[in-house]
Design an enzyme around this catalytic site. Structure first.
Site, PDB file in Angstrom:
ATOM      1  N   SER A 119      -3.142  -7.079 -11.683  1.00  7.53           N
ATOM      2  CA  SER A 119      -3.590  -5.894 -10.936  1.00  7.53           C
ATOM      3  C   SER A 119      -3.024  -4.623 -11.586  1.00  7.53           C
ATOM      4  O   SER A 119      -3.172  -4.433 -12.792  1.00  7.53           O
ATOM      5  CB  SER A 119      -3.166  -6.054  -9.476  1.00  7.53           C
ATOM      6  OG  SER A 119      -3.773  -5.118  -8.639  1.00  7.53           O
ATOM      7  N   ASP A 126     -12.599 -12.326  -6.504  1.00  2.86           N
ATOM      8  CA  ASP A 126     -11.839 -11.067  -6.447  1.00  2.86           C
ATOM      9  C   ASP A 126     -12.832  -9.915  -6.492  1.00  2.86           C
ATOM     10  O   ASP A 126     -13.480  -9.673  -7.506  1.00  2.86           O
ATOM     11  CB  ASP A 126     -10.893 -11.017  -7.649  1.00  2.86           C
ATOM     12  CG  ASP A 126     -10.023  -9.767  -7.673  1.00  2.86           C
ATOM     13  OD1 ASP A 126     -10.227  -8.868  -6.831  1.00  2.86           O
ATOM     14  OD2 ASP A 126      -9.136  -9.698  -8.538  1.00  2.86           O
ATOM     15  N   HIS A 173      -8.513 -11.242  -4.557  1.00  2.00           N
ATOM     16  CA  HIS A 173      -7.577 -10.626  -5.497  1.00  2.00           C
ATOM     17  C   HIS A 173      -6.210 -11.305  -5.459  1.00  2.00           C
ATOM     18  O   HIS A 173      -5.505 -11.368  -6.463  1.00  2.00           O
ATOM     19  CB  HIS A 173      -7.445  -9.137  -5.148  1.00  2.00           C
ATOM     20  CG  HIS A 173      -6.663  -8.341  -6.139  1.00  2.00           C
ATOM     21  ND1 HIS A 173      -6.961  -8.313  -7.479  1.00  2.00           N
ATOM     22  CD2 HIS A 173      -5.587  -7.520  -5.987  1.00  2.00           C
ATOM     23  CE1 HIS A 173      -6.103  -7.516  -8.111  1.00  2.00           C
ATOM     24  NE2 HIS A 173      -5.260  -7.030  -7.233  1.00  2.00           N
TER      25      HIS A 173
END
Lengths: 387, 387
Positions: free
Chosen positions: B156, B325, B358
C-alpha cells in the site's frame, strides 16, 4: 404543444392529500393521521387502466418530472424518463409520483408535528419498513379509484417497493419495473449506511434527533453522510472521467502548512454536494430511510426463498441493471431474474453498459432509454394504443 | 531455537534514535530534530549486504514482527511475512522496521513536543510527502552503515515509499517489492480520504487540531474515519462471508422505536474497530498520512510519464496485487508493471486470488506466500546462501 415538443410535462403543481384514519405500520404502531404530497403527469383514462406509480429512492421525492416555476433551472429527478414521448410517456399514461411517509418534502415525516405532543416527531417518528410505503401508496391508489396499475416503476429503493407491491397486492399491477435494485442489501451496503447514520448521530447538533427543538440542524453529519453516499453511487471510472486528479488551484500548495484546504476537484465537488444536501434534507428521514433499506429482505417471510416469494406475483417484470453500479450490482439484478425464472414468471432483463455507477438509473443513456421505451410499448399496446 | 520452530522472531524491544540535525522537508520547512522508533529482526552480516527495509502503510508502525511481552496476544502487523523461515527470512536477512516521521507510535509526529513552543506540534506539524519518509529512512540507513539494501519492501503506502526509493536513491537498493500499491491514487481513493478527514475535522473535540491542548481527543471522528477505511479495505465478498446479513440479536426489533440500535453484526464489528482505533491513533497523524497518500504521484516530475520515472531505477522489481482489492486494484499494479517494462527494467508480477480486499497483503494466503518466498530466494542466492 410546446410541452410535447421539448418532451417536458411543463409546469406542475404539487398537491397534498390528508388521510385522517390511522395507518397501522409494520412495527405495530399507527400513524394517527398523515399527509401525502404528490404530483401527477398525464391524464387518467376513462377505465382508469393507464395509471403508472413511481416509487422514489432514498433521497427522492414527489417532484419527478417537469418544473415548478418558469425559471427553475432543474426539472424533477426523473425528468429524463417521464414526459411526452419519453419512456414513461405522459401522452399515454397517468403518472403518480408521491413523497413517501417518513419523507421530508411535504409528506408526514419526522419534521411534521406529532399531534400528541404538538412538537415535531423527530426521533419519535415510528420506524418504517418498505411495506409501510406500499400500504400508504395503496391508499393513494384507492383515492384515485384505480384498481390496477399499468405499471409500478422504481429505481434502487424504489425498485424494492415495486417488488413488494407485486407480493403484497399481486392483482393491483400488470407490470413491475425494477431498476438498479436488489432483493436485499449486502453487508457492504449495510456498512456504508451505518457509517452515514453514525456521521449524523455523532454530530454535536444532532441532540438525539431533537435538533429542531434546539433550533439547529446536524448539518455537518448529514453532509458527511451524503458524501459517503455520493462516492458509492458513482463508479470509479465515472469519477476518474469527471475529476481525474485535477487540482482546484492548478498546483500543489506544498509550501503551505494548511494542508487541510481543499485541493483536488473531487474534494470540492463532494463538499458542495454534501453541504447542498444538508440544507435541504432531514437527518431523521435519512436515518429512517437507510434503516428501511437495511431491513428490506424480499424473501424473509418466504423461507428465505426468493422463488417462493415471487410465486405470489401475477404481473410481468422488467429488470434493468448497470455495469458499473457497485452498490446495486448487476449480480443482484440477476438474482431477481433467476428467482423470477424459477417461479415461472414472465421477466425481461437488460444489463446496460454505463460509466455512471448507481446514478446511471437517473441518466438518459441511449441503450437504457431504448430498452425502457421498448418495454413500455408493450404496455401501450395492452392499452390499445396504436404505435 | 524455539524462535525458529514457530517462525516467530520472539520478543523484540523497540529502540529509539535521536537525530539532532535539521531534516529539510519537501514543503521547504525543516524538522529541527527528530526521533525515530524502530525494531530490527535478524543479524546484519559482515559486509552489511543483507539489509531489508520495511515501509509501513497508513496506520502502520515499527512493530512489524514478533511480540513485545510474553503475554502479547497479537504479534506485529506483518508477522505473517517476517520471521525465521518466512518470506522475509530473519535467518538470512537483517530487517529494519521504523515508524515514519509524522507517526504516532514513538517517532516524532504531531503528538510530540514542538521545541519552539513547548507544546505538542498538533496541526503545526509540517505537511509531509512520501519523499520525506524516504529521506528520513536514508538517515537510518546511514546510521546502520548500510550502503545498499538487499530489498525495500512495502504494501500500500509502503509500496509507494519503496518505489520512491528506487527513483531517488537508485543505487541504494537491489530489489524493490511493491505489494497492493499504485503510482497514484484514483479520484475515488482521494474522495474516501477526504471523507475520513472531514469526519475528523468535524468532530467537536477536534479544536482545529489542538485537541491535546484541550485535554481531549476527536474520538468519534477518528472512529468514523477508520470505519470508512475499514469497509474499503475489505472486499464485498469478504464482508459477505464474514458477516452476511447476520443479526446481532437473532431477530429484527421491528416493534421497537429505537431504530438506531446496532442490529447487524457488520455494524457491531465496524463500531468496535472504529472505537479501538480511535483510542490508539492520533487524528493529526491520520490527516498527515492521508494527505501524503493523496499527493503521491510517482511520475509528476517526470512529464507524467511513469516509464520516464522508472528509467532512473537500477534495481529489480517484484509487484504483487490481489484480485478483490478495489482500493489498490490489480489494474493499478499492472500500470506499474507496464511502466517498468516500457522502461526496460526487470520486473516480476503476480496477481493473487484472494477474498480479502486490500487487507490481503497482511494475510498469509498460500499462493501469495509461495510467490513471495520464491522471489526472496533469489535474494538469498545473491547473498551466496545455499538453498
Amino acid at each position: 404543444m410546446t410541452q410535447e415538443q421539448n418532451g417536458s410535462v411543463g409546469i406542475v403543481v404539487p398537491q397534498t392529500l390528508h388521510f385522517d384514519t390511522p395507518l397501522t405500520l409494520a412495527c405495530g404502531r399507527a400513524l394517527p393521521e398523515h399527509d401525502i404530497i404528490y404530483e401527477t403527469y398525464g391524464q387518467l383514462n376513462a377505465d382508469k387502466s393507464n395509471g403508472v406509480l413511481i416509487c422514489h429512492a432514498l433521497s427522492g421525492h414527489h417532484h419527478a418530472a417537469g418544473i415548478h416555476h418558469p425559471d427553475d433551472r432543474k426539472p424533477g429527478w426523473w425528468d429524463s424518463c417521464i414526459g411526452p414521448g419519453k419512456p414513461i410517456d405522459t401522452n399515454v399514461f397517468f403518472v403518480l409520483s408521491i413523497n413517501n411517509i417518513g419523507g421530508c418534502n411535504g409528506s408526514t415525516g419526522p419534521t411534521a408535528i406529532n399531534p400528541e405532543t404538538g412538537k415535531p416527531w423527530g426521533p419519535d417518528f415510528p420506524p418504517l419498513r418498505c411495506r409501510d410505503w406500499v400500504e400508504s401508496q395503496y391508499l393513494m391508489m384507492q383515492h384515485f379509484g384505480i384498481t390496477q396499475w399499468a405499471a409500478i416503476i422504481g429505481g434502487s429503493l424504489g425498485g424494492m417497493q415495486a417488488m413488494r407491491w407485486a407480493l403484497e397486492h399481486p392483482d393491483a399491477l400488470r407490470h413491475c419495473i425494477v431498476i438498479a435494485s436488489a432483493m436485499k442489501l449486502s453487508a457492504q451496503n449495510i456498512a456504508f449506511n451505518e457509517i452515514a447514520r453514525r456521521a449524523i448521530t455523532s454530530d454535536p447538533n444532532f441532540f438525539e434527533g431533537r435538533y429542531l427543538e434546539h433550533n439547529t440542524l446536524p448539518r455537518q453529519g448529514l453532509a458527511l453522510a451524503r458524501m459517503v453516499g455520493h462516492i458509492t453511487y458513482l463508479s470509479e471510472d465515472g469519477m476518474k472521467q469527471k475529476f481525474g486528479r485535477e487540482l482546484k488551484t492548478g498546483n500543489l500548495t506544498l509550501g503551505s502548512g494548511s494542508d487541510s484546504d481543499v485541493e483536488f476537484e473531487v474534494e470540492s465537488y463532494l463538499r458542495y454536494q454534501g453541504e447542498a444536501f444538508s440544507g435541504s434534507f432531514d437527518a431523521n428521514t435519512y436515518l429512517l430511510m437507510t434503516k428501511a433499506l437495511d431491513y428490506y429482505d424480499l424473501a424473509r417471510e418466504y423461507n428465505d426463498d426468493p422463488a417462493e416469494a415471487f410465486s405470489h406475483a401475477t404481473c410481468s417484470f422488467m429488470v434493468i441493471s448497470f455495469t458499473t453500479d457497485w452498490r446495486f450490482a448487476p449480480a443482484r439484478s440477476r438474482e431477481i431474474v433467476d428467482a423470477l425464472v424459477a417461479a415461472n414468471k414472465p421477466v425481461s432483463y437488460a444489463q446496460i453498459e454505463a460509466d455512471h455507477g448507481h446514478d446511471a438509473f437517473l441518466i438518459p443513456i441511449p441503450r437504457y432509454m431504448d430498452v425502457f421505451h421498448a418495454y413500455m410499448k408493450r404496455l401501450k399496446q395492452e392499452l390499445g394504443h396504436a404505435l
